[in-house]
Design a protein around this motif. Structure first.
Motif, PDB file in Angstrom:
ATOM      1  N   GLY A 118      47.953  45.528  46.421  1.00 32.34           N
ATOM      2  CA  GLY A 118      46.752  45.225  47.185  1.00 32.34           C
ATOM      3  C   GLY A 118      45.786  44.272  46.528  1.00 32.34           C
ATOM      4  N   GLY A 119      46.067  43.820  45.331  1.00 32.91           N
ATOM      5  CA  GLY A 119      45.172  42.877  44.685  1.00 32.91           C
ATOM      6  C   GLY A 119      45.254  41.501  45.331  1.00 32.91           C
ATOM      7  N   GLY A 120      44.364  40.626  44.911  1.00 33.21           N
ATOM      8  CA  GLY A 120      44.361  39.270  45.439  1.00 33.21           C
ATOM      9  C   GLY A 120      42.984  38.653  45.365  1.00 33.21           C
ATOM     10  N   LEU A 121      42.806  37.620  46.159  1.00 35.60           N
ATOM     11  CA  LEU A 121      41.561  36.866  46.182  1.00 35.60           C
ATOM     12  C   LEU A 121      40.720  37.288  47.381  1.00 35.60           C
ATOM     13  N   VAL A 122      39.448  37.541  47.143  1.00 36.76           N
ATOM     14  CA  VAL A 122      38.532  37.928  48.213  1.00 36.76           C
ATOM     15  C   VAL A 122      37.182  37.269  47.954  1.00 36.76           C
ATOM     16  N   GLN A 123      36.456  36.990  49.017  1.00 38.30           N
ATOM     17  CA  GLN A 123      35.139  36.379  48.863  1.00 38.30           C
ATOM     18  C   GLN A 123      34.087  37.424  48.523  1.00 38.30           C
ATOM     19  N   ALA A 124      33.066  36.996  47.850  1.00 38.89           N
ATOM     20  CA  ALA A 124      31.965  37.887  47.530  1.00 38.89           C
ATOM     21  C   ALA A 124      31.391  38.488  48.808  1.00 38.89           C
ATOM     22  N   GLY A 125      31.098  39.769  48.742  1.00 34.93           N
ATOM     23  CA  GLY A 125      30.603  40.479  49.907  1.00 34.93           C
ATOM     24  C   GLY A 125      31.701  41.092  50.757  1.00 34.93           C
ATOM     25  N   THR A 157      46.886  45.294  38.791  1.00 29.30           N
ATOM     26  CA  THR A 157      46.872  44.298  39.847  1.00 29.30           C
ATOM     27  C   THR A 157      45.577  43.499  39.741  1.00 29.30           C
ATOM     28  N   GLN A 158      45.697  42.195  39.880  1.00 26.35           N
ATOM     29  CA  GLN A 158      44.552  41.301  39.712  1.00 26.35           C
ATOM     30  C   GLN A 158      43.701  41.271  40.980  1.00 26.35           C
ATOM     31  N   VAL A 159      42.407  41.441  40.805  1.00 23.48           N
ATOM     32  CA  VAL A 159      41.444  41.266  41.893  1.00 23.48           C
ATOM     33  C   VAL A 159      40.502  40.147  41.474  1.00 23.48           C
ATOM     34  N   THR A 160      40.412  39.136  42.313  1.00 23.68           N
ATOM     35  CA  THR A 160      39.537  37.997  42.031  1.00 23.68           C
ATOM     36  C   THR A 160      38.537  37.861  43.168  1.00 23.68           C
ATOM     37  N   VAL A 161      37.260  37.892  42.831  1.00 20.46           N
ATOM     38  CA  VAL A 161      36.194  37.773  43.819  1.00 20.46           C
ATOM     39  C   VAL A 161      35.524  36.417  43.632  1.00 20.46           C
ATOM     40  N   SER A 162      35.621  35.587  44.652  1.00 21.11           N
ATOM     41  CA  SER A 162      35.041  34.253  44.560  1.00 21.11           C
ATOM     42  C   SER A 162      33.611  34.251  45.092  1.00 21.11           C
ATOM     43  N   SER A 163      32.786  33.419  44.478  1.00 19.22           N
ATOM     44  CA  SER A 163      31.369  33.358  44.890  1.00 19.22           C
ATOM     45  C   SER A 163      31.153  32.330  45.990  1.00 19.22           C
ATOM     46  N   MET A 171      37.281  49.057  48.077  1.00 19.83           N
ATOM     47  CA  MET A 171      36.199  48.330  47.418  1.00 19.83           C
ATOM     48  C   MET A 171      35.432  47.512  48.452  1.00 19.83           C
ATOM     49  N   ASN A 172      34.159  47.790  48.583  1.00 21.85           N
ATOM     50  CA  ASN A 172      33.299  47.083  49.527  1.00 21.85           C
ATOM     51  C   ASN A 172      32.211  46.328  48.773  1.00 21.85           C
ATOM     52  N   SER A 173      31.592  45.401  49.476  1.00 23.65           N
ATOM     53  CA  SER A 173      30.481  44.617  48.895  1.00 23.65           C
ATOM     54  C   SER A 173      30.870  44.061  47.525  1.00 23.65           C
ATOM     55  N   LEU A 174      32.027  43.454  47.473  1.00 26.66           N
ATOM     56  CA  LEU A 174      32.547  42.976  46.192  1.00 26.66           C
ATOM     57  C   LEU A 174      31.695  41.838  45.644  1.00 26.66           C
ATOM     58  N   LYS A 175      31.602  41.819  44.320  1.00 28.00           N
ATOM     59  CA  LYS A 175      30.826  40.821  43.602  1.00 28.00           C
ATOM     60  C   LYS A 175      31.750  40.053  42.653  1.00 28.00           C
ATOM     61  N   PRO A 176      31.391  38.833  42.310  1.00 30.76           N
ATOM     62  CA  PRO A 176      32.232  38.087  41.350  1.00 30.76           C
ATOM     63  C   PRO A 176      32.455  38.864  40.047  1.00 30.76           C
ATOM     64  N   GLU A 177      31.480  39.649  39.638  1.00 32.94           N
ATOM     65  CA  GLU A 177      31.642  40.431  38.406  1.00 32.94           C
ATOM     66  C   GLU A 177      32.605  41.595  38.539  1.00 32.94           C
ATOM     67  N   ASP A 178      33.128  41.828  39.748  1.00 33.19           N
ATOM     68  CA  ASP A 178      34.185  42.827  39.925  1.00 33.19           C
ATOM     69  C   ASP A 178      35.563  42.233  39.641  1.00 33.19           C
ATOM     70  N   THR A 179      35.623  40.937  39.397  1.00 37.15           N
ATOM     71  CA  THR A 179      36.895  40.291  39.089  1.00 37.15           C
ATOM     72  C   THR A 179      37.486  40.868  37.814  1.00 37.15           C
TER      73      THR A 179
END
Length: 121
Positions: free
Chosen positions: A8-15, A115-121, A80-88
């Protein structure tokens, strides 16, 4: 032999939101503590949350992250909700041979591969 497999990891936008899954074999997830940890580059693995007799969360994720269990699938989830870049980070699930949830990394005897989670700003 206990095996934990995250997905379930991957790239997601902030928020945004993302759900990680940890499928277990060899151990019933509802009968043991199931924890989630994360690791930032160059840092030690840190506690995120854990389920057991009750559920606990790190202050940094409280109110944003939720742990749940699907007994039929023997799988634990981290919503995980309201993700922030610092959650990467790389997120790991783990299991401890106890029912009282714990933040202590050394108490966990089985770990998933991460699993990698990357939150983009």
């Amino acid at each position: 032999q206990v095996q934990l497999v995250e997905s379930g990891g991957g790239l997601v936008q902030a928020g945004g939101s993302q759900t990680l899954a940890c499928a277990a074999s060899g151990r019933t997830v509802s009968s043991y503590v199931m924890g989630w940890f994360r690791q930032f580059p160059g840092k030690e693995r840190e506690f995120v949350g854990a389920s057991g007799s009750w559920t606990i969360y790190a202050d940094s994720v409280k109110g944003r992250f939720t742990i749940s269990i699907d007994n039929a699938k023997n799988t634990v989830y981290l919503q995980m909700n309201s993700l922030k870049p610092e959650d990467t980070a790389v997120y790991y699930c783990a299991s401890a041979h106890r029912l009282i949830p714990t933040t202590e990394r050394m108490e966990y005897d089985y770990w998933g591969q991460g699993t990698q989670v990357t939150v983009s700003s």
